[in-house]
Write a protein that holds these residues in place. Structure first.
Motif, short mmCIF file in Angstrom:
data_model
loop_
_atom_site.label_atom_id
_atom_site.label_comp_id
_atom_site.label_asym_id
_atom_site.label_seq_id
_atom_site.Cartn_x
_atom_site.Cartn_y
_atom_site.Cartn_z
N THR A 33 9.73 0.55 2.63
CA THR A 33 8.86 0.02 3.70
C THR A 33 7.63 -0.69 3.16
OG1 THR A 33 8.00 2.27 3.83
CG2 THR A 33 9.52 1.57 5.58
N SER A 34 7.46 -0.72 1.84
CA SER A 34 6.21 -1.28 1.31
C SER A 34 6.34 -1.62 -0.17
CB SER A 34 5.12 -0.21 1.52
OG SER A 34 3.91 -0.61 0.96
N LYS A 60 8.67 1.50 10.98
CA LYS A 60 8.30 0.60 9.88
C LYS A 60 9.57 0.05 9.20
CE LYS A 60 4.56 1.03 6.50
NZ LYS A 60 3.73 1.99 5.78
N TYR A 187 -0.66 12.18 -11.16
CA TYR A 187 0.29 11.06 -11.09
C TYR A 187 1.05 10.98 -12.42
CZ TYR A 187 1.81 6.16 -10.44
OH TYR A 187 2.55 5.00 -10.32
N SER A 222 0.05 -3.47 -3.65
CA SER A 222 0.89 -2.67 -2.76
C SER A 222 -0.04 -1.77 -1.96
CB SER A 222 1.88 -1.84 -3.58
OG SER A 222 1.19 -0.76 -4.20
N1 NAP Z 1 1.99 -0.98 -7.52
C1 NAP Z 1 1.98 -0.85 -8.82
O1 NAP Z 1 1.34 -1.63 -9.56
C2 NAP Z 1 2.77 0.25 -9.46
C3 NAP Z 1 2.59 0.47 -10.84
C4 NAP Z 1 3.33 1.45 -11.45
C5 NAP Z 1 4.23 2.20 -10.72
N2 NAP Z 1 4.37 2.00 -9.38
C6 NAP Z 1 5.35 2.84 -8.66
O2 NAP Z 1 6.03 2.04 -7.72
C7 NAP Z 1 6.53 2.88 -6.68
C8 NAP Z 1 6.22 2.24 -5.35
O3 NAP Z 1 4.81 2.18 -5.20
P1 NAP Z 1 4.09 0.94 -4.53
O4 NAP Z 1 3.06 0.49 -5.46
O5 NAP Z 1 5.09 0.01 -4.00
O6 NAP Z 1 3.30 1.68 -3.35
P2 NAP Z 1 3.40 1.55 -1.76
O7 NAP Z 1 3.24 0.14 -1.33
O8 NAP Z 1 2.45 2.55 -1.23
O9 NAP Z 1 4.90 2.01 -1.44
C9 NAP Z 1 5.25 3.37 -1.54
C10 NAP Z 1 6.51 3.62 -0.76
O10 NAP Z 1 6.80 5.02 -0.86
C11 NAP Z 1 6.89 5.57 0.44
N3 NAP Z 1 6.43 6.94 0.49
C12 NAP Z 1 5.21 7.43 0.15
N4 NAP Z 1 5.15 8.74 0.44
C13 NAP Z 1 6.35 9.07 0.98
C14 NAP Z 1 6.90 10.26 1.49
N5 NAP Z 1 6.18 11.42 1.56
N6 NAP Z 1 8.17 10.26 1.95
C15 NAP Z 1 8.90 9.12 1.93
N7 NAP Z 1 8.44 7.95 1.48
C16 NAP Z 1 7.16 7.93 1.00
C17 NAP Z 1 5.99 4.67 1.31
O11 NAP Z 1 6.33 4.84 2.68
P3 NAP Z 1 5.29 4.40 3.85
O12 NAP Z 1 5.45 2.92 3.99
O13 NAP Z 1 5.78 5.16 5.03
O14 NAP Z 1 3.92 4.79 3.40
C18 NAP Z 1 6.35 3.31 0.75
O15 NAP Z 1 7.56 2.85 1.26
C19 NAP Z 1 5.88 4.24 -6.88
O16 NAP Z 1 6.81 5.12 -7.46
C20 NAP Z 1 4.73 3.95 -7.83
O17 NAP Z 1 4.41 5.06 -8.62
C21 NAP Z 1 3.65 1.05 -8.74
#
Ligand code: NAP
Length: 303
Positions: A33-34, A60, A187, A222
């Motif tokens: 969703t994100s 969503k 984390y 994100s």
């Molecule tokens: N962004 C970066 O630069 C970055 C860097 C390193 C690693 N990551 C990793 O990338 C992955 C995605 O993160 P993102 O940056 O894309 O963040 P994000 O935009 O916040 O997306 C997180 C996703 O996980 C879902 N989520 C969170 N808590 C949840 C729960 N309790 N149950 C089910 N779904 C849940 C969210 O759902 P909702 O939409 O309902 O909130 C959303 O779809 C993560 O594993 C993060 O550690 C990201």
């Protein structure tokens, strides 16, 4: 350059790309969703894949489905399965629903994840970030493992993070009741645990034609951290986000790992986007990995 700093170099390297078709492939994407998960879902659908979005917020997810169908994923079959990763019972139900509705699962992208600046416990008593980032995808992947093997050649992509380098894993204090809690280290702990069980999953898949790899999705804009307080959110939006990239690069890299012929048979590895990288030493300790595997199985009720 020491291996520990190689990511600084890898983030500037040109990334690998593919145009492999995913027509007829069924991909399960969590966190769709994100951010990273949404970009991956869009990219996989653009390559012809059918999807199942595993999400906690159905409304969503329906908006994301409509967006994908109105864009590059036109014609894709996109299902939605609900699961809140802070509640392992809902993860178990989601796995049962996926097994009942998907005779094949060709690709799993585990992207759901979070970052919390304060210590919070789930109703089952697990530290929230450890549960969402490690235990829930561990349980989901374990429950789908036989189906993914039966669907080989098939691939699992774990969205991990360079944040594993922060350290923080203490098997005697997983809920942070004895240590001072910090968001970065909790984390880090969740991502280390995920990397430590990677070889264990890879070993169980060996010879089946199914593979599993982990990756850092780049540093991209994100919604991560939006669950935190006002000051954190303001700092992230005003300062940090300005230096971050479009999550399309994450989607492109996940698509490469999930589809590229060059990645066929590659398993148990960690990538910076599409560049293979050595994780921190504390995330590749085989003996510790076996302990984390057993402990994780016990914590999710699989032991
Ligand atoms: N962004 C970066 O630069 C970055 C860097 C390193 C690693 N990551 C990793 O990338 C992955 C995605 O993160 P993102 O940056 O894309 O963040 P994000 O935009 O916040 O997306 C997180 C996703 O996980 C879902 N989520 C969170 N808590 C949840 C729960 N309790 N149950 C089910 N779904 C849940 C969210 O759902 P909702 O939409 O309902 O909130 C959303 O779809 C993560 O594993 C993060 O550690 C990201």
């Amino acid at each position: 350059m020491p291996d520990e700093l190689r990511f600084l170099e890898n983030k500037r390297k040109p990334q690998r790309t593919t145009d492999a078709s995913l027509a007829g492939k069924r991909c399960v994407v969590t966190g769709a969703t994100s951010g990273v998960g949404m970009a991956a879902a869009e990219r996989l659908a653009a390559a012809g894949a059918d999807l199942v979005l595993v999400c906690r917020d159905r409304a969503k997810a329906e908006r994301v489905r409509a967006e994908i169908l109105a864009g590059r994923g036109r014609g894709a079959d996109i299902g939605i399965v609900a699961a809140d990763f802070s509640d392992l019972e809902t993860v178990r139900n989601a796995a049962a629903e996926l097994l009942a509705s998907c005779p094949r699962i060709d690709i799993i992208v585990n992207s759901a994840g979070m970052h919390s600046t304060t210590r919070r416990l789930t109703t089952a008593g697990h530290e929230l970030v450890f549960c969402v980032n490690h235990l829930a995808p561990f349980l989901l992947t374990s429950l789908l493992l036989e189906r993914i093997k039966a669907s080989a050649p098939s691939r699992i992509v774990m969205v991990n993070s360079e944040g594993h380098r922060f350290g923080g894993l203490d098997l005697d204090d997983l809920d942070w009741s004895r240590r001072h809690y910090t968001g970065l280290r909790s984390y880090g702990a969740s991502k280390i645990a995920q990397l430590l069980v990677l070889p264990e999953f890879a070993q169980r898949l060996a010879g089946s034609g199914a593979t599993i790899n982990a990756m850092h999705p780049g540093d991209v804009r994100s919604n991560i951290g939006q669950n935190n307080g006002f000051l954190y959110r303001a700092f992230k939006t005003v300062v940090i986000d300005r230096f971050l990239k479009d999550p399309a690069i994450s989607g492109e890299a996940i698509y490469w790992l999930a589809a590229a012929p060059e990645a066929e048979g590659v398993s148990g590895k960690y990538f910076y986007l599409t560049i293979e990288e050595k994780p921190a030493a504390h995330a590749v300790d085989g003996a510790l990995g076996k302990r984390v595997w057993e402990l994780s199985r016990s914590l999710v009720g699989l032991a």
